[in-house]
Design a protein around this motif. Structure first.
Motif, short mmCIF file in Angstrom:
data_model
loop_
_atom_site.label_atom_id
_atom_site.label_comp_id
_atom_site.label_asym_id
_atom_site.label_seq_id
_atom_site.Cartn_x
_atom_site.Cartn_y
_atom_site.Cartn_z
N ALA A 100 0.84 -1.20 0.00
CA ALA A 100 0.00 0.00 0.00
C ALA A 100 0.87 1.25 0.00
CB ALA A 100 -0.92 -0.01 1.21
N TYR A 101 1.93 1.26 0.81
CA TYR A 101 2.83 2.41 0.85
C TYR A 101 3.51 2.64 -0.51
CZ TYR A 101 2.60 3.60 5.80
OH TYR A 101 2.17 4.05 7.03
N GLN A 102 3.84 1.57 -1.20
CA GLN A 102 4.46 1.71 -2.52
C GLN A 102 3.53 2.45 -3.48
OE1 GLN A 102 5.79 -2.13 -3.95
NE2 GLN A 102 6.86 -2.60 -2.04
N TYR A 103 2.26 2.07 -3.47
CA TYR A 103 1.30 2.76 -4.34
C TYR A 103 1.08 4.20 -3.89
CZ TYR A 103 0.03 -1.61 -6.66
OH TYR A 103 0.05 -2.77 -7.41
N LEU A 104 1.02 4.41 -2.59
CA LEU A 104 0.80 5.76 -2.08
C LEU A 104 1.98 6.68 -2.41
CD1 LEU A 104 -0.72 4.80 1.39
CD2 LEU A 104 -1.90 6.07 -0.41
N ASP A 105 3.17 6.11 -2.50
CA ASP A 105 4.35 6.89 -2.86
C ASP A 105 4.39 7.21 -4.36
OD1 ASP A 105 5.24 6.94 -0.27
OD2 ASP A 105 6.58 5.21 -0.50
N GLN A 106 3.85 6.30 -5.18
CA GLN A 106 3.94 6.44 -6.63
C GLN A 106 2.78 7.20 -7.24
OE1 GLN A 106 4.78 2.72 -8.71
NE2 GLN A 106 5.78 1.90 -6.88
N PHE A 107 1.61 7.13 -6.63
CA PHE A 107 0.41 7.70 -7.22
C PHE A 107 -0.27 8.68 -6.27
CE2 PHE A 107 1.00 3.44 -8.92
CZ PHE A 107 0.93 3.65 -10.30
N LYS A 108 -1.05 9.57 -6.86
CA LYS A 108 -1.88 10.48 -6.07
C LYS A 108 -3.19 9.76 -5.78
CE LYS A 108 -3.53 14.25 -4.22
NZ LYS A 108 -4.77 13.64 -3.69
N ILE A 109 -3.28 9.19 -4.59
CA ILE A 109 -4.46 8.43 -4.19
C ILE A 109 -5.41 9.33 -3.42
CG2 ILE A 109 -5.32 6.41 -2.95
CD1 ILE A 109 -3.50 5.67 -5.26
N ASP A 110 -6.68 9.33 -3.80
CA ASP A 110 -7.69 10.11 -3.08
C ASP A 110 -8.37 9.30 -1.99
OD1 ASP A 110 -7.57 12.56 -4.75
OD2 ASP A 110 -8.35 11.23 -6.32
N LEU A 111 -8.65 8.02 -2.31
CA LEU A 111 -9.46 7.20 -1.42
C LEU A 111 -8.88 5.79 -1.33
CD1 LEU A 111 -12.13 6.83 0.24
CD2 LEU A 111 -13.21 6.14 -1.91
N LEU A 161 -2.15 0.99 9.69
CA LEU A 161 -1.88 1.83 8.52
C LEU A 161 -2.65 3.14 8.61
CD1 LEU A 161 -0.78 2.45 5.71
CD2 LEU A 161 -2.66 1.08 4.75
N LEU A 162 -3.91 3.06 8.99
CA LEU A 162 -4.73 4.27 9.11
C LEU A 162 -4.12 5.24 10.11
CD1 LEU A 162 -7.31 5.90 8.62
CD2 LEU A 162 -8.47 4.43 10.28
N LYS A 163 -3.67 4.72 11.25
CA LYS A 163 -3.07 5.58 12.27
C LYS A 163 -1.80 6.23 11.76
CE LYS A 163 -1.62 5.56 17.11
NZ LYS A 163 -1.43 4.74 18.34
N GLU A 166 -0.84 10.19 11.32
CA GLU A 166 0.35 10.76 11.97
C GLU A 166 1.24 11.47 10.96
OE1 GLU A 166 2.01 7.34 13.83
OE2 GLU A 166 0.79 7.51 15.65
N LYS A 167 1.29 10.95 9.74
CA LYS A 167 2.10 11.55 8.68
C LYS A 167 1.36 12.66 7.94
CE LYS A 167 4.68 7.27 7.76
NZ LYS A 167 4.99 6.22 6.76
N ASP A 168 0.10 12.88 8.32
CA ASP A 168 -0.72 13.91 7.69
C ASP A 168 -0.86 13.66 6.18
OD1 ASP A 168 -2.39 16.11 7.78
OD2 ASP A 168 -0.78 17.52 7.32
N GLU A 169 -0.99 12.39 5.81
CA GLU A 169 -1.20 12.04 4.40
C GLU A 169 -2.59 12.51 3.97
OE1 GLU A 169 0.76 10.68 2.22
OE2 GLU A 169 2.45 9.99 3.43
N GLN A 170 -2.66 13.15 2.82
CA GLN A 170 -3.92 13.68 2.32
C GLN A 170 -4.68 12.61 1.55
OE1 GLN A 170 -4.85 16.97 3.28
NE2 GLN A 170 -3.09 16.45 4.56
N VAL A 171 -5.17 11.63 2.27
CA VAL A 171 -5.90 10.54 1.67
C VAL A 171 -7.07 10.17 2.58
CG1 VAL A 171 -4.38 8.82 2.73
CG2 VAL A 171 -5.73 8.20 0.71
#
Length: 233
Positions: A39-50, A65-67, A71-76
């Motif tokens: 999941a992190y690999q995809y989140l790093d490579q793509f702009k994921i909304d949901l 993962l959600l937590k 904590e990282k303030d990921e905009q997803v």
């Protein structure tokens, strides 16, 4: 288009959810990850909304993962999907800002409803330059309803009978009651009532206590917490 990532370790479930997402207009599936590391690999490579996020996976689970995302303030945004209906898990996910919570097994219509609701929020908050009070009220009123539990009625039980039994239980307030009392008040057989009370105990709505006295032991029930429940088939 809203970019969606599925995080699910069961290939068959992931494939089914892929087909579900592809049927809803306005969403584009990026791919499916089978664990948190992927999941992190995809989140790093793509702009994921949901993210459609399963809870139980090998290694780190979905709640971890959600937590970390918060904590990282990921905009997803996240819709949590799980086979469990534990109250503590639901409360934790709501505190961590999930936009919806689906309990397996769920029908396509329930996921479609969650996606369309999210699409409305996404348009208001991401596409429009300004937001008026009515639009915000619509968003927050829908979010407030997430505090109710949406649970599928199991096979062998009916939604109408279940809601009738809950209505009678609520009328008793904090008082303890037995299977026989509910059977008498609802005019439903004791055997049937027992099945419904057992289900309500399993979803953590009721607390069950075995009382010993003269004659056979009797199960007494009491409402754990007077929260709202929405049932669906």
């Amino acid at each position: 288009m809203i970019q969606v990532l599925i995080v699910e370790d069961d290939p068959m479930v992931a494939d089914l959810n892929k087909r579900y997402v592809e049927q809803v207009e306005g969403f584009q599936l990026v791919d499916a990850a089978s664990n948190v590391e992927e999941a992190y690999q995809y989140l790093d490579q793509f702009k994921i909304d949901l993210v459609l996020l399963d809870v139980y996976m090998p290694g780190k689970n979905g709640l971890q993962l959600l937590k970390e995302l918060r904590e990282k303030d990921e905009q997803v945004d996240v819709i949590l999907i799980t086979a469990a209906s534990e109250k503590e898990q639901i409360q934790q996910s709501l505190r961590l800002g999930v936009v919806d919570y689906l309990i397996k097994p769920f029908e396509f219509e329930r996921l479609k409803e969650a996606l369309n609701k999210y699409k409305q929020h996404h348009f208001v908050l991401h596409e429009k330059r300004s937001v008026n009070q009515d639009e915000l009220d619509q968003i927050f009123s829908k979010q407030d309803r997430q505090d109710s539990y949406q649970i599928q009625v199991p096979k062998g039980l009916t939604k109408t009978t279940l809601e009738h039994i809950i209505e009678v239980i609520r009328s008793k307030g904090d008082a303890a009651f037995s299977t026989d009392e509910i059977a008498l008040d609802t005019d439903i057989s004791r055997v049937s009532v027992r099945k419904y009370l057992k289900f309500l105990k399993e979803i953590d709505f009721l607390e069950e206590t075995l009382i010993y006295g003269v004659g056979r032991p009797v199960y007494q029930y009491q409402v754990k917490e007077m929260h709202d429940i929405e049932f669906y088939h």
